[in-house]
Design an enzyme around this catalytic site. Structure first.
Site, mmCIF file in Angstrom:
data_model
loop_
_atom_site.group_PDB
_atom_site.id
_atom_site.type_symbol
_atom_site.label_atom_id
_atom_site.label_comp_id
_atom_site.label_asym_id
_atom_site.label_seq_id
_atom_site.Cartn_x
_atom_site.Cartn_y
_atom_site.Cartn_z
ATOM 1 C CE LYS A 276 -3.786 -2.138 2.411
ATOM 2 N NZ LYS A 276 -5.136 -1.993 1.932
ATOM 3 C CD GLU B 281 -4.895 5.620 4.044
ATOM 4 O OE1 GLU B 281 -4.336 4.904 3.228
ATOM 5 O OE2 GLU B 281 -6.133 5.619 4.210
ATOM 6 C CG HIS C 6 -12.633 -2.603 7.252
ATOM 7 N ND1 HIS C 6 -12.996 -1.284 7.105
ATOM 8 C CD2 HIS C 6 -12.158 -2.719 8.512
ATOM 9 C CE1 HIS C 6 -12.736 -0.638 8.229
ATOM 10 N NE2 HIS C 6 -12.234 -1.488 9.100
ATOM 11 N NE ARG D 177 -7.877 -9.646 -5.711
ATOM 12 C CZ ARG D 177 -8.989 -9.077 -5.283
ATOM 13 N NH1 ARG D 177 -10.092 -9.148 -6.015
ATOM 14 N NH2 ARG D 177 -9.029 -8.418 -4.147
HETATM 15 P P1 ADP Z 1 -7.820 -3.806 2.632
HETATM 16 O O1 ADP Z 1 -6.781 -3.956 1.569
HETATM 17 O O2 ADP Z 1 -7.443 -4.438 3.930
HETATM 18 O O3 ADP Z 1 -9.198 -4.185 2.159
HETATM 19 P P2 ADP Z 1 -8.338 -0.985 2.169
HETATM 20 O O4 ADP Z 1 -7.277 0.048 2.203
HETATM 21 O O5 ADP Z 1 -8.857 -1.377 0.829
HETATM 22 O O6 ADP Z 1 -7.846 -2.256 2.998
HETATM 23 O O7 ADP Z 1 -9.552 -0.518 3.062
HETATM 24 C C1 ADP Z 1 -10.623 -1.380 3.330
HETATM 25 C C2 ADP Z 1 -11.813 -0.568 3.756
HETATM 26 O O8 ADP Z 1 -11.511 0.213 4.920
HETATM 27 C C3 ADP Z 1 -12.283 0.443 2.716
HETATM 28 O O9 ADP Z 1 -13.163 -0.116 1.776
HETATM 29 C C4 ADP Z 1 -12.963 1.439 3.616
HETATM 30 O O10 ADP Z 1 -14.223 0.901 3.974
HETATM 31 C C5 ADP Z 1 -12.117 1.481 4.865
HETATM 32 N N1 ADP Z 1 -11.069 2.542 4.834
HETATM 33 C C6 ADP Z 1 -9.840 2.436 4.293
HETATM 34 N N2 ADP Z 1 -9.136 3.580 4.426
HETATM 35 C C7 ADP Z 1 -9.935 4.442 5.079
HETATM 36 C C8 ADP Z 1 -9.781 5.818 5.547
HETATM 37 N N3 ADP Z 1 -8.648 6.498 5.363
HETATM 38 N N4 ADP Z 1 -10.830 6.387 6.181
HETATM 39 C C9 ADP Z 1 -11.965 5.690 6.393
HETATM 40 N N5 ADP Z 1 -12.161 4.420 5.997
HETATM 41 C C10 ADP Z 1 -11.174 3.789 5.358
#
Ligand code: ADP
Length: 504
Positions: free
Chosen positions: A120, A204, A239, A296
């Site tokens: 990431k 973040e 999530h 993917r």
């Molecule tokens: P993973 O790869 O573990 O799925 P992501 O970065 O895609 O992690 O985040 C998964 C979920 O977490 C997102 O779809 C969202 O719902 C929530 N999320 C991620 N980053 C943030 C953020 N900065 N603020 C609020 N919610 C977040």
């Protein structure tokens, strides 16, 4: 001149996605080769394929994750390419590389693109360098708790700690107060180390109430790349996505074009080829932030297929064989509304506890605008070895309101006996006034969960329970497929129950 399509392809996966890819292969005249673990010897994907190779015992660490064994199987069966599906080996750079080194084609992006988007923090750095907006935060991993505290104060609380190697929502922690940062940082690190073998954590800004909106892209080997519009995946629990739709109520044609161009820019920056998805958070004020790229085919790809009319699996195979994309950006505009419910073997009434057992009865929905991408049949064993997603129920309709009605109708027709499933939960979501109004964001489901999983019963819950009971009784007494006079008793049991329901 169009390069020749593969003669045969090995599918390094199981369940619904293996079947989905096998179907695509068959339609293109490609011989399909399945792989399976001991637990899956009788699985539908094994019978659906033209050939099948046993790759080991049930645990995926001894079967579906054994890249070398899978490559060996592909070579011995004369496959020219490997489709990884999603999960398992689909986003492992080393596997994409090993496939290529074995002289086979990996049906997905080049190993280098997987690497560029794999971490990431690396993906964030790449995005920033190419003018793609990311959630404010660090691009480097954080050394210690003290440093985490300093950075958090700079960005302002609440903040989100994330594992650089993260996936599936693991290793993420929201921190609302300065007093919590040190403890949360250590916990996030431990969690990341346990889950991914890598304790790198970054930070973040935590965005309140955003939608999860993602853009599907596809590119060929000749420099053509288009986006296929957005999917709204805000209905999430822990999530994890549960319901996806295309398009999104929150995305105008202008925003679609802008986010689409941004996704294409991010993908190009990574040297991307084949199908992929850029995930964004869309904030309440309309600003959007790149989260990560999934390198993917995704679980929710069918909603995009239904609104664009483009078969993503066909085009994955076509571009991997060297064919140029057969459409340009101006050819793509979403038509109607598509929605997908993930049908999992989890018990919503019991905090989504995984349920195991043998599928004793299965009645699938059909009729206008209904698609079932499933991996189960009567007799399938649902175990804890693999992901609890049994199938996806997908509908397409002229607009969102009709799509919700159609999904409700299709869910009402679905009967799965032998294991608990998320069907009833989905029915309730389709009846929920906020969901129907499209008023969803990523924290919506967690807020609403209690009222969606209590035993109050759905509009037609009692009717359905009666139908399910009647059908189960029918299957257990072995009258399925029997003479009409025998079948009548089961049907009339349902009718009786329905009559009682309307009286009572
Ligand atoms: P993973 O790869 O573990 O799925 P992501 O970065 O895609 O992690 O985040 C998964 C979920 O977490 C997102 O779809 C969202 O719902 C929530 N999320 C991620 N980053 C943030 C953020 N900065 N603020 C609020 N919610 C977040």
């Amino acid at each position: 001149m169009t390069p020749p399509m593969f003669e045969s392809v090995l599918i390094a996966n199981r369940g619904e996605i293996a079947l989905r890819v096998i179907r695509g292969c068959r339609e293109l005249g490609v011989r399909s080769i399945a792989v399976y673990s001991d637990a899956d010897a009788g699985a539908p994907h094994v019978r659906a394929a033209d050939a099948a190779v046993n790759i080991g015992p049930a645990p995926s660490s001894q079967s579906y994750l054994l890249g070398d064994r899978i490559i060996e199987a592909a070579l011995s069966e004369g496959a020219q390419a490997i489709h990884p599906g999603y999960g398992f080996l689909s986003e492992r750079e080393w596997f994409a590389r090993a496939v290529r080194d074995a002289g086979l084609v990996f049906i997905g992006p080049p190993a280098e693109a997987i690497a560029a988007m794999g971490s990431k923090t690396a993906a964030r750095t790449l995005a920033v360098a190419h003018g793609v907006p990311v959630v404010p935060g660090t691009t480097e991993s954080i050394a210690d708790a003290e440093h985490a505290g300093e950075i958090a104060s700079k960005f302002g609380y609440p903040v989100l700690l994330k594992a650089a190697a993260g996936g599936g929502g693991k290793g993420m922690r929201v921190v609302r107060e300065p007093s919590e940062i040190a403890g949360s940082f250590d916990a996030a690190r431990r969690e990341a180390k346990n889950a991914f073998g890598d304790d790198a954590v970054y930070l973040e800004k935590y965005i309140e109430g955003p939608r999860h909106v993602e853009i599907q892209i596809i590119g060929d080997m000749h420099g053509n790349m288009v986006h296929l519009g957005e999917r709204e995946c805000s209905v999430q629990r822990r999530h994890q996505k549960m319901i996806e739709e295309a398009p999104s109520v929150a995305v105008s044609p202008e925003l679609r074009a802008e986010m689409g161009a941004t996704a294409v820019r991010a993908a190009r920056a990574a040297g991307y080829v084949n199908a992929g998805t850029c995930e964004f958070l869309l904030a309440r004020d309309g600003s959007y932030y790149f989260l990560e790229m999934n390198t993917r085919l995704q679980v929710e790809h069918p909603v995009t297929e239904l609104v664009t009319g483009i078969d993503l699996v066909h085009w994955q195979l076509r571009v991997a064989s060297g064919e140029p994309l057969g459409f340009a950006q101006e050819d793509i505009s979403p038509k109607g509304w598509a929605m997908e419910c993930r049908i999992t073997s989890e018990d919503p009434a019991n905090d989504f506890l995984p349920s195991t057992g043998r599928v004793s009865y299965l009645h699938l929905p059909s009729g206008p605008g209904v698609r079932w991408d499933g991996g189960i049949e009567i007799g399938s064993d649902v175990s804890l070895h693999y992901d609890p997603m049994l199938a996806k129920l997908i509908v397409h309709a002229p607009n969102r309101e009709l799509a919700v009605e159609r999904m409700h109708r299709a869910l009402s027709e679905l009967v799965i006996g032998g294991v608990e499933t998320s069907r009833e939960f989905h029915l309730r979501v389709m009846e929920d006034s906020e969901f129907r109004a499209g008023a969803i964001e990523i924290q919506w489901l967690e807020r609403r969960l209690a009222s969606l999983t209590t035993d109050a019963g759905t509009e037609d819950g009692a009717m359905l329970a009666a139908l399910a009971a009647a059908l189960l009784a029918e299957s257990e007494s072995g009258v399925r497929g029997a003479a009409p006079s025998q079948r009548e008793s089961a049907v009339s049991a349902w009718q009786r129950a329905a009559r009682q329901e309307s009286i009572g």
